[in-house]
Design a protein around this motif. Structure first.
Motif, PDB file in Angstrom:
ATOM      1  N   ASP A 258       3.425   4.228  -1.360  1.00 33.31           N
ATOM      2  CA  ASP A 258       3.401   5.021  -2.599  1.00 33.31           C
ATOM      3  C   ASP A 258       4.376   4.493  -3.647  1.00 33.31           C
ATOM      4  O   ASP A 258       4.072   4.509  -4.852  1.00 33.31           O
ATOM      5  CB  ASP A 258       3.729   6.493  -2.290  1.00 33.31           C
TER       6      ASP A 258
ATOM      7  N   GLN B 140       2.842   1.741  -5.610  1.00 30.28           N
ATOM      8  CA  GLN B 140       1.873   2.250  -6.582  1.00 30.28           C
ATOM      9  C   GLN B 140       2.586   2.885  -7.770  1.00 30.28           C
ATOM     10  O   GLN B 140       2.150   2.758  -8.926  1.00 30.28           O
ATOM     11  CB  GLN B 140       0.960   3.282  -5.903  1.00 30.28           C
TER      12      GLN B 140
ATOM     13  N   ARG C 159       0.812  -1.213   0.000  1.00 30.31           N
ATOM     14  CA  ARG C 159       0.000   0.000   0.000  1.00 30.31           C
ATOM     15  C   ARG C 159       0.847   1.264   0.000  1.00 30.31           C
ATOM     16  O   ARG C 159       0.307   2.377   0.027  1.00 30.31           O
ATOM     17  CB  ARG C 159      -0.923   0.000   1.226  1.00 30.31           C
TER      18      ARG C 159
END
Length: 318
Positions: A209, A212, A207
């Protein structure tokens, strides 16, 4: 890195000194005279003359602090003392017992990691799926199941009913057939804890950054998980695995007793029953040395898993 390792080794000295002091003191505070316990005959009474001779021979007639300083000096020179029962050097039975425990610990840890890491990763990736629910249920059962009960069930099923493995014993230098059941007993218990930690650590990592961002660049999910997420997720797992491995090297008393595995845990229990103080002290101090060494190795592994962790002197903020 070298400076950090040297500092850690220096800091370990007072810890081991404190362990030796506490161990030595507690054993002699326990009620009862080891000389009388060892020399008590079938009639239920020890010969007072023989007891006194034994005390003088083993140095038990000296003040407690003198006994401790003499014992500590001998330990620093590699002499852990002599057994009251066999009058042989304490290290003679400790080293073979530790080799047996090491073999069992390595097998158990390999089994634990082979189960926990893949299952934890899959559970995190497929959160709330059937696989996740089943794996977490299995982990809960593994945590809740006592070692002695699991060991007896394995003996009953695979040794008594199916006859696949021996009931207990060490075999020829701890052969594979004798190693399987105790390794499964210890490994699955450790895997249950590590699986839950691996899952929660992986969930937190994926989860972040930077994960992502890696996905946004078009990297495949295998590369994102295997190259970017896994190393950071493994840091808390390495901590727990190191502590578990140290615990396994200490010797799992229950498992070694159930399976008649001649490890250091079983040796320590037998020494306690016989009130063989030098053997008990030697086992505890040897175990403490191993435990702190394992923790030092775990700390060093952190730098390879996460480059952000540095143990060198930090540069002053400008």
């Amino acid at each position: 890195m070298l400076n950090y390792i040297l500092k850690r080794i220096i800091l370990l000295a007072p810890i081991l000194l404190l362990v030796s002091l506490i161990t030595f003191s507690i054993l002699y505070i326990i009620p009862g005279d080891p000389a009388e316990t060892i020399l008590t005959g079938p009639g239920g009474a020890a010969d007072p003359k023989a007891v006194e001779e034994f005390r003088v021979k083993m140095g038990l007639d000296r003040p407690l602090h003198i006994q401790y300083l003499k014992w500590l000096n001998n330990v620093l020179h590699g002499n852990f003392g002599y057994s009251y029962m066999t009058e042989q050097p304490v290290l003679d039975p400790i080293l073979p017992a530790f080799r047996a425990t090491l073999k069992l610990a390595v097998a158990s840890m390999i089994l634990s990691l082979l189960i926990s890491i893949p299952v934890g990763i899959i559970s995190a990736i497929k959160q709330y799926s059937l696989i996740d629910n089943l794996s977490m249920t299995g982990a809960l059962l593994g945590v809740s199941m006592p070692n002695f009960w699991q060991g007896l069930l394995l003996i009953l099923l695979f040794a008594v009913y199916l006859g696949w493995f021996p009931v207990a014993g060490y075999g020829e230098n701890g052969d594979f057939e004798h190693l399987v059941l105790p390794a499964i007993t210890l490994g699955t218990s450790s895997a249950a804890i590590t699986t839950r930690l691996m899952r929660s650590s992986m969930l937190e990592t994926i989860r972040q950054d930077y994960i992502q961002a890696a996905r946004a660049k078009g990297l495949s999910e295998r590369v994102v998980i295997g190259k970017h997420a896994l190393k950071n997720a493994l840091i808390p797992v390495v901590t727990v695995a190191g502590l578990n491995f140290g615990y396994l090297l200490d010797g799992s008393v229950v498992v070694e007793t159930i399976f008649a595995w001649p490890g250091i845990g079983k040796l320590m229990v037998g020494s306690i029953y016989m009130r063989d103080y030098p053997m008990i002290q030697g086992c505890i101090l040897f175990v403490a040395l191993v435990y702190v060494a394992v923790n030092l190795v775990v700390d060093i592994l952190y730098t390879f898993l996460d480059p952000r962790i540095r143990y060198e002197t930090k540069a002053k903020a400008k």
